[in-house]
Design a protein around this motif. Structure first.
Motif, PDB file in Angstrom:
ATOM      1  N   TRP A  39      45.623  40.316  23.356  1.00 17.51           N
ATOM      2  CA  TRP A  39      45.635  41.463  24.254  1.00 17.51           C
ATOM      3  C   TRP A  39      44.809  41.154  25.495  1.00 17.51           C
ATOM      4  O   TRP A  39      43.569  41.222  25.478  1.00 17.51           O
ATOM      5  CB  TRP A  39      45.096  42.693  23.536  1.00 17.51           C
ATOM      6  CG  TRP A  39      45.470  43.989  24.178  1.00 17.51           C
ATOM      7  CD1 TRP A  39      46.547  44.250  24.963  1.00 17.51           C
ATOM      8  CD2 TRP A  39      44.742  45.208  24.081  1.00 17.51           C
ATOM      9  NE1 TRP A  39      46.550  45.550  25.334  1.00 17.51           N
ATOM     10  CE2 TRP A  39      45.450  46.171  24.818  1.00 17.51           C
ATOM     11  CE3 TRP A  39      43.566  45.575  23.444  1.00 17.51           C
ATOM     12  CZ2 TRP A  39      45.011  47.475  24.928  1.00 17.51           C
ATOM     13  CZ3 TRP A  39      43.143  46.872  23.551  1.00 17.51           C
ATOM     14  CH2 TRP A  39      43.862  47.820  24.284  1.00 17.51           C
ATOM     15  N   PRO A  40      45.451  40.846  26.621  1.00 18.08           N
ATOM     16  CA  PRO A  40      44.699  40.435  27.816  1.00 18.08           C
ATOM     17  C   PRO A  40      43.906  41.575  28.467  1.00 18.08           C
ATOM     18  O   PRO A  40      42.938  41.321  29.176  1.00 18.08           O
ATOM     19  CB  PRO A  40      45.779  39.922  28.769  1.00 18.08           C
ATOM     20  CG  PRO A  40      47.049  40.516  28.295  1.00 18.08           C
ATOM     21  CD  PRO A  40      46.887  40.780  26.824  1.00 18.08           C
ATOM     22  N   ARG A  41      44.264  42.816  28.196  1.00 19.32           N
ATOM     23  CA  ARG A  41      43.546  43.940  28.805  1.00 19.32           C
ATOM     24  C   ARG A  41      42.183  44.185  28.155  1.00 19.32           C
ATOM     25  O   ARG A  41      41.443  45.060  28.589  1.00 19.32           O
ATOM     26  CB  ARG A  41      44.391  45.206  28.696  1.00 19.32           C
ATOM     27  CG  ARG A  41      45.634  45.145  29.569  1.00 19.32           C
ATOM     28  CD  ARG A  41      46.416  46.404  29.537  1.00 19.32           C
ATOM     29  NE  ARG A  41      45.600  47.509  30.020  1.00 19.32           N
ATOM     30  CZ  ARG A  41      45.885  48.780  29.790  1.00 19.32           C
ATOM     31  NH1 ARG A  41      46.947  49.109  29.098  1.00 19.32           N
ATOM     32  NH2 ARG A  41      45.108  49.732  30.258  1.00 19.32           N
ATOM     33  N   LEU A  42      41.844  43.415  27.132  1.00 12.87           N
ATOM     34  CA  LEU A  42      40.545  43.561  26.476  1.00 12.87           C
ATOM     35  C   LEU A  42      39.413  43.062  27.384  1.00 12.87           C
ATOM     36  O   LEU A  42      38.263  43.436  27.198  1.00 12.87           O
ATOM     37  CB  LEU A  42      40.552  42.812  25.148  1.00 12.87           C
ATOM     38  CG  LEU A  42      39.603  43.238  24.070  1.00 12.87           C
ATOM     39  CD1 LEU A  42      39.718  44.723  23.774  1.00 12.87           C
ATOM     40  CD2 LEU A  42      39.834  42.452  22.810  1.00 12.87           C
ATOM     41  N   ASN A  43      39.737  42.213  28.350  1.00 11.12           N
ATOM     42  CA  ASN A  43      38.793  41.709  29.355  1.00 11.12           C
ATOM     43  C   ASN A  43      37.559  41.044  28.748  1.00 11.12           C
ATOM     44  O   ASN A  43      36.422  41.367  29.081  1.00 11.12           O
ATOM     45  CB  ASN A  43      38.352  42.821  30.317  1.00 11.12           C
ATOM     46  CG  ASN A  43      39.467  43.235  31.236  1.00 11.12           C
ATOM     47  OD1 ASN A  43      40.330  42.429  31.559  1.00 11.12           O
ATOM     48  ND2 ASN A  43      39.451  44.485  31.643  1.00 11.12           N
ATOM     49  N   LEU A  44      37.788  40.105  27.851  1.00  7.78           N
ATOM     50  CA  LEU A  44      36.685  39.319  27.304  1.00  7.78           C
ATOM     51  C   LEU A  44      36.394  38.146  28.239  1.00  7.78           C
ATOM     52  O   LEU A  44      37.298  37.583  28.839  1.00  7.78           O
ATOM     53  CB  LEU A  44      37.050  38.802  25.913  1.00  7.78           C
ATOM     54  CG  LEU A  44      37.221  39.865  24.835  1.00  7.78           C
ATOM     55  CD1 LEU A  44      37.719  39.232  23.552  1.00  7.78           C
ATOM     56  CD2 LEU A  44      35.915  40.579  24.590  1.00  7.78           C
ATOM     57  N   PRO A  45      35.128  37.753  28.353  1.00  8.60           N
ATOM     58  CA  PRO A  45      34.776  36.675  29.298  1.00  8.60           C
ATOM     59  C   PRO A  45      34.998  35.274  28.722  1.00  8.60           C
ATOM     60  O   PRO A  45      34.157  34.393  28.866  1.00  8.60           O
ATOM     61  CB  PRO A  45      33.290  36.932  29.558  1.00  8.60           C
ATOM     62  CG  PRO A  45      32.802  37.503  28.279  1.00  8.60           C
ATOM     63  CD  PRO A  45      33.946  38.359  27.773  1.00  8.60           C
ATOM     64  N   ASN A  47      37.957  31.955  27.955  1.00  9.45           N
ATOM     65  CA  ASN A  47      39.270  31.443  28.328  1.00  9.45           C
ATOM     66  C   ASN A  47      40.201  31.531  27.109  1.00  9.45           C
ATOM     67  O   ASN A  47      39.797  31.970  26.029  1.00  9.45           O
ATOM     68  CB  ASN A  47      39.187  30.025  28.913  1.00  9.45           C
ATOM     69  CG  ASN A  47      38.605  29.037  27.934  1.00  9.45           C
ATOM     70  OD1 ASN A  47      38.627  29.256  26.739  1.00  9.45           O
ATOM     71  ND2 ASN A  47      38.086  27.938  28.463  1.00  9.45           N
ATOM     72  N   THR A  48      41.441  31.095  27.286  1.00  5.75           N
ATOM     73  CA  THR A  48      42.479  31.324  26.271  1.00  5.75           C
ATOM     74  C   THR A  48      42.145  30.677  24.935  1.00  5.75           C
ATOM     75  O   THR A  48      42.254  31.315  23.880  1.00  5.75           O
ATOM     76  CB  THR A  48      43.836  30.806  26.784  1.00  5.75           C
ATOM     77  OG1 THR A  48      44.127  31.445  28.028  1.00  5.75           O
ATOM     78  CG2 THR A  48      44.936  31.122  25.794  1.00  5.75           C
ATOM     79  N   ARG A  51      39.365  32.549  23.105  1.00  2.00           N
ATOM     80  CA  ARG A  51      39.834  33.821  22.548  1.00  2.00           C
ATOM     81  C   ARG A  51      40.615  33.595  21.257  1.00  2.00           C
ATOM     82  O   ARG A  51      40.447  34.329  20.279  1.00  2.00           O
ATOM     83  CB  ARG A  51      40.718  34.542  23.554  1.00  2.00           C
ATOM     84  CG  ARG A  51      39.976  35.110  24.720  1.00  2.00           C
ATOM     85  CD  ARG A  51      40.927  35.596  25.776  1.00  2.00           C
ATOM     86  NE  ARG A  51      41.823  36.607  25.272  1.00  2.00           N
ATOM     87  CZ  ARG A  51      41.829  37.865  25.681  1.00  2.00           C
ATOM     88  NH1 ARG A  51      40.995  38.229  26.618  1.00  2.00           N
ATOM     89  NH2 ARG A  51      42.668  38.719  25.172  1.00  2.00           N
TER      90      ARG A  51
END
Length: 76
Positions: A39-45, A47-48, A51
């Motif tokens: 979920w990209p809208r989670l806005n964790l700092p 990279n892919t 995550r």
């Protein structure tokens, strides 16, 4: 005959409650791990690949907890 009695014996209320609680926890931990991964809208700092690694660790923890639900308690 004793084997059949053990198999047909009803689970205690405590054991049923812990099973439901554990299954619910598994579902939420699994969903959280998938959210971290995809979920990209989670806005964790991160990279892919970071995550995905963190999400896999969370999912693995959920699976570990779920498998421990079915381990026999020595008191029962």
């Amino acid at each position: 005959m004793a084997y059949r009695y053990d198999r047909d014996k009803q689970k205690s209320l405590k054991r049923r409650f812990l099973l439901i609680l554990g299954a619910t926890t598994f579902v939420f931990v699994l969903a959280f791990g998938l959210m971290v991964m995809f979920w990209p809208r989670l806005n964790l700092p991160f990279n892919t690949w970071q995550r995905i690694a963190i999400g896999l660790l969370i999912v693995a923890y959920g699976i570990l907890r779920f498998t421990r639900l079915f381990r026999k308690d020595p008191d029962e």
